[in-house]
Design an enzyme around this catalytic site. Structure first.
Site, PDB file in Angstrom:
ATOM      1  N   ASP A  62     133.960 -11.977 -13.247  1.00 32.85           N
ATOM      2  CA  ASP A  62     134.011 -10.526 -13.149  1.00 32.85           C
ATOM      3  C   ASP A  62     132.954  -9.991 -14.118  1.00 32.85           C
ATOM      4  OD1 ASP A  62     134.559  -7.929 -12.584  1.00 32.85           O
ATOM      5  OD2 ASP A  62     136.706  -8.060 -12.931  1.00 32.85           O
TER       6      ASP A  62
HETATM    7  C1  BGC Z   1     135.652  -4.988 -11.548  1.00 31.84           C
HETATM    8  C2  BGC Z   1     135.343  -5.778 -10.296  1.00 31.84           C
HETATM    9  C3  BGC Z   1     134.044  -5.309  -9.701  1.00 31.84           C
HETATM   10  C4  BGC Z   1     132.944  -5.448 -10.748  1.00 31.84           C
HETATM   11  C5  BGC Z   1     131.575  -5.010 -10.277  1.00 31.84           C
HETATM   12  C6  BGC Z   1     134.490  -4.964 -12.517  1.00 31.84           C
HETATM   13  O1  BGC Z   1     134.718  -4.050 -13.535  1.00 31.84           O
HETATM   14  O2  BGC Z   1     136.788  -5.534 -12.179  1.00 31.84           O
HETATM   15  O3  BGC Z   1     136.382  -5.639  -9.367  1.00 31.84           O
HETATM   16  O4  BGC Z   1     133.734  -6.032  -8.546  1.00 31.84           O
HETATM   17  O5  BGC Z   1     133.290  -4.646 -11.873  1.00 31.84           O
HETATM   18  O6  BGC Z   1     131.523  -3.635 -10.117  1.00 31.84           O
END
Ligand code: BGC
Length: 807
Positions: free
Chosen positions: A229
């Site tokens: 993530d």
């Molecule tokens: C989120 C993800 C997301 C990623 C990219 C993170 O803060 O938890 O779900 O895909 O950011 O935007």
């Protein structure tokens, strides 16, 4: 290895360069070898491709895309085929925008109604969530690109989301928190998985060999890529060892150098890197094939909008219909009240935010709907401020109408990634409005818009309740079609609605505030608790009304499945969702009274009947045995139940199932709460007996210096005065912004600063602040100002020299 020949041509530096992003959204390219960058973009219910400024919080605008109903909404359709269709349309748009990896679906379990991202997730049940996710993944990947199922795993709160340690026993982990992922991997064949921010039983999920290697790779045979993530990588080398190929976003090569160093000093073998590179190359090459041929760079916005509307129509749930107030009789005079009618509430905030191609609002659609609207009043301030004059005007209008259509729910600032909700209420100003309207006109139909569970102490004041959830850009039209009777509602809840939030089994253990969060309720989340512990709910899992009625008859249970007859006994065509629940009649191993093991959605014309079959599968009778460390079947009689909801079982029979002969895993005397299912209060000793070890200390040790994985919020007890001052300023800014009505900016502080661990300062700045520079910052935080400042400056110079190449 599939790409051995190519890998043999790569230098160590080139291989390592593929292990992290080139920037915020793209992977590294190696032009001399014909390896291109690929693009990753959110998200689960619409494409969020940022063409310019990038962020992971949904701040900067993205290219227009269709905003489909969010997962919490779509789940109410209980329609795997529909999820696949939405996946297909998401895939088309992703291709039109040249996206290679679509960051969704999100399939974490809804452990607690207040968890901030519930609107982005499907269900409290892993089977339902897994099946819908698998459908969506198949739809997306039919276009040659990759879905990316997230967040693996046990990511169920936003508070301190990047560092919180989830303490969960192995059986609960397997049966509740991993099963949806298992289905997504095995049946959806997802090409990539996103590891979660949090820790699991003491180890960051991205470095957790148990879930990443033993389970994901060895048991489920996952051949794809694991992406962190955004900013979730903690120890890059440990991540690689556990099987994490891609760190996002990029760190300007800093963590690639850590990998190179680890190979040079023998911590890891180069073969480990080669294997990861091989899987990365496969992701890159297979997801760019579609762009090698002519491909559609545009999509039909109108067509996609109407698919979003169809999906919403199947997902909206009719929860109450006293005196058959719905569908609205022809010509009945309706007063439309509530700001959400004028400006739709249709999606949540954060990284899933979509810039819709168009947006329907109810108010603009009444004329076409055939409903006779006699007037509109906003009735309340969207963001909760009380307004007597707005209520007065709405009451006046309601007094002239035969029926009141009241649009209420949660505002977009309340349901946001990065923040858990503070309570399960809808704003008091809306309840005050409802009370006032009820005094002049009891014929009230509420259209509720929110993506997560709310308490409904006001329900006796409404005759009709249509839960629209967050139904996407075309949701407003879908609601009107159901109100007018054009569409017969067929959605059923994919989560339970407790009477009070306090009835929730995890109420006492949510959220974890400091070091950890203990999942003491074990397997008993959602209906598994309410149904087993016999706790009344407002609306049970699987519940939803229709304008017609269905009868269930003629159950036949065989070794492979269960058959029965469904009859539409009303005078309208409609769809029914029949649910298969299984309960073990032996009490040697504790279990929920009922567990969902299958479902079917059937369309029947008025008066029509159909014989339907739900097949058993490998999950129907299994449980995870912590002694054998395997899935086993207990030899016993099982109740096989067909229900219209978990609390409305229409047909039932018993089936004897042969077992796998595994030894019993538990000592019953030690686990009384689990054997009764009443796990809303579990003593620590009993939880430890279930875990098989001591529970780690869950509170901060305020005496030790702050480190990489402590958060900015912990500066409150830092040794350094500057850090404590910074914390006070931050808290003041948060308080001040909320006070002055700037809740969205206040939230931003919470999301992006307050709960951010120090390591994030380096991981999220794209190489601007290196880890050695961060060491300097930490020295300052820990009370060594001059030493820290000197260190910081020295490392800053070093970094500048290394990037400019000067000595
Ligand atoms: C989120 C993800 C997301 C990623 C990219 C993170 O803060 O938890 O779900 O895909 O950011 O935007």
């Amino acid at each position: 290895m599939k790409y051995k020949e190519l890998i043999d041509k790569m230098t160590l530096e080139e291989k390592a360069s593929l292990m992290s992003g080139k920037d915020f959204w793209q992977t590294q390219d190696i032009q001399r070898l014909g390896i291109n960058s690929i693009f990753l973009a959110d998200g689960p219910h619409g494409i969020r491709k940022q063409a310019e400024a990038a962020d992971h919080l949904g701040l900067n605008e993205s290219l227009p895309a269709t905003c489909f109903p969010t997962a919490a909404t779509l789940a109410n359709s209980w329609n795997e085929q529909l999820a696949e269709t939405i996946g297909d349309y998401l895939g088309r748009e992703a291709v039109a925008q040249k996206v290679n990896v679509l960051l969704g679906p999100g399939i974490n379990m809804k452990r607690n109604p207040l968890a901030g991202r519930n609107f982005e997730y499907f269900s409290e049940d892993p089977y339902l969530a897994g099946k819908l996710a698998a459908g969506m993944i198949r739809g997306i990947q039919a276009h040659g690109i990759s879905a990316c199922v997230k967040h693996f795993a046990v990511n169920n709160q936003e508070e301190r989301r990047m560092v919180i340690d989830t303490i969960v026993d192995e059986r609960t982990l397997r049966e509740i928190y991993l099963t949806a992922f298992e289905i997504a991997v095995k049946e959806g064949e997802t090409k990539s998985v996103m590891s979660a921010y949090n820790m699991l039983n003491g180890v960051h999920t991205n470095e957790n060999n148990h879930i990443m290697r033993d389970i994901l790779r060895d048991e489920w045979d996952f051949q794809g890529v694991v992406v962190t993530d955004w900013g979730g990588s903690n120890d890059r080398v440990a991540g690689l060892i556990a099987g994490n190929e891609l760190e996002m976003p990029g760190t300007a090569g800093e963590t690639n150098r850590e990998i190179i160093e680890a190979i040079k000093n023998g911590t890891i073998k180069e073969e480990l890197l080669d294997e990861a590179v091989d899987r990365m190359l496969d992701l890159i090459f297979t997801t760019e094939e579609v762009y090698a041929k002519p491909y559609k760079q545009e999509f039909d916005m109108e067509e996609h909008h109407s698919v979003a509307q169809k999906a919403a129509e199947e997902s909206i749930v009719l929860l109450k219909n006293e005196d058959q107030i719905l569908p609205l009789k022809k010509g009945v005079k309706a007063a439309v009240i509530g700001e959400f009618a004028e400006k739709s509430r249709y999606q949540g905030a954060g990284s899933s935010i979509v810039n819709p191609t168009k947006l329907d609002h109810a108010l603009a659609g009444f004329e076409e709907s055939g409903i006779t609207m006699i007037g509109y009043e906003p009735g309340y301030e969207r963001y909760g401020k009380p307004s007597k004059s707005k209520i007065a005007k709405a009451v006046e209008l309601a007094g002239q109408a035969e029926v009141v259509l009241l649009y209420m729910g949660l505002d977009e600032v309340t349901e946001a990634e990065g923040l858990d909700r503070q309570n399960a209420m809808i704003p008091q100003n809306q309840i005050d409005l409802l009370d006032a309207l009820y005094r002049v006109n009891p014929n009230i139909v509420v259209v509720l818009s929110c993506g997560s569970v709310v308490e409904m102490p006001w329900i006796d004041k409404v005759k009709g309740l249509l839960h629209a959830y967050l139904s996407g850009q075309a949701g407003a039209k879908a609601v009107l079609r159901i109100l007018s009777g054009e569409t017969n509602p067929s959605g059923k809840l994919a989560e339970s609605y407790p009477i009070r939030y306090e009835d929730t089994p995890s109420y006492r253990y949510f959220p974890g505030k400091e070091v950890s969060v203990e999942y003491r309720e074990g397997l008993f989340i959602g209906y598994r608790y309410f149904d087993t512990a016999d706790v009344n709910v407002r609306f049970p899992f699987g519940y939803g009304l229709s304008y017609t009625t269905f009868e269930y008859s003629g159950i036949e249970i065989g070794q492979d499945g269960v058959s029965f007859t469904l009859t539409n006994t009303g005078d309208r065509d409609g769809m029914e969702i029949a649910q298969l629940y299984v309960g073990c009649q032996s009490d040697s191993i504790f279990r929920p009274a009922k567990e969902l093991k299958g479902f079917v959605k059937v369309f029947l014309r008025a008066g029509e009947q159909q014989r339907v079959t739900i097949a058993f599968d490998d999950k129907t009778f299994r449980y995870f045995n912590v002694k054998t460390n395997k899935w086993e079947v207990e030899e016993a009689n099982y109740s096989v139940m067909i229900g219209a909801s978990v609390s409305d079982i229409r047909l039932e029979g018993t089936l004897f199932v042969e077992g796998t002969g595994a030894p019993l895993p538990y000592n019953k005397e030690q686990l009384p709460a689990y054997y009764s299912g009443k796990t809303n209060y579990v003593e620590i000793g009993e939880f430890e007996a279930l875990l098989g070890r001591k529970v780690p200390v869950s509170t901060w040790d305020r005496t030790r210096p702050l480190g990489y994985n402590d958060t900015i919020a912990q500066c409150q007890y830092a040794k350094g005065g500057l850090a404590r001052l910074a914390f006070r300023l931050l808290s003041f800014a948060y308080w001040f912004l909320r006070k002055t009505g700037k809740r969205d900016t206040a939230n931003l502080i919470m999301m992006s600063v307050y709960h951010m661990p120090f390591r994030g300062v380096s991981r999220m700045t794209g190489g601007m602040i290196s880890m050695p520079m961060l060491d300097g910052i930490l020295m300052i935080v820990n009370g060594h100002f001059f030493k820290g400042a000197r260190h910081f400056m020295k490392e800053r110079k070093k970094l500048a020299r290394s990037t400019t190449g000067k000595k």
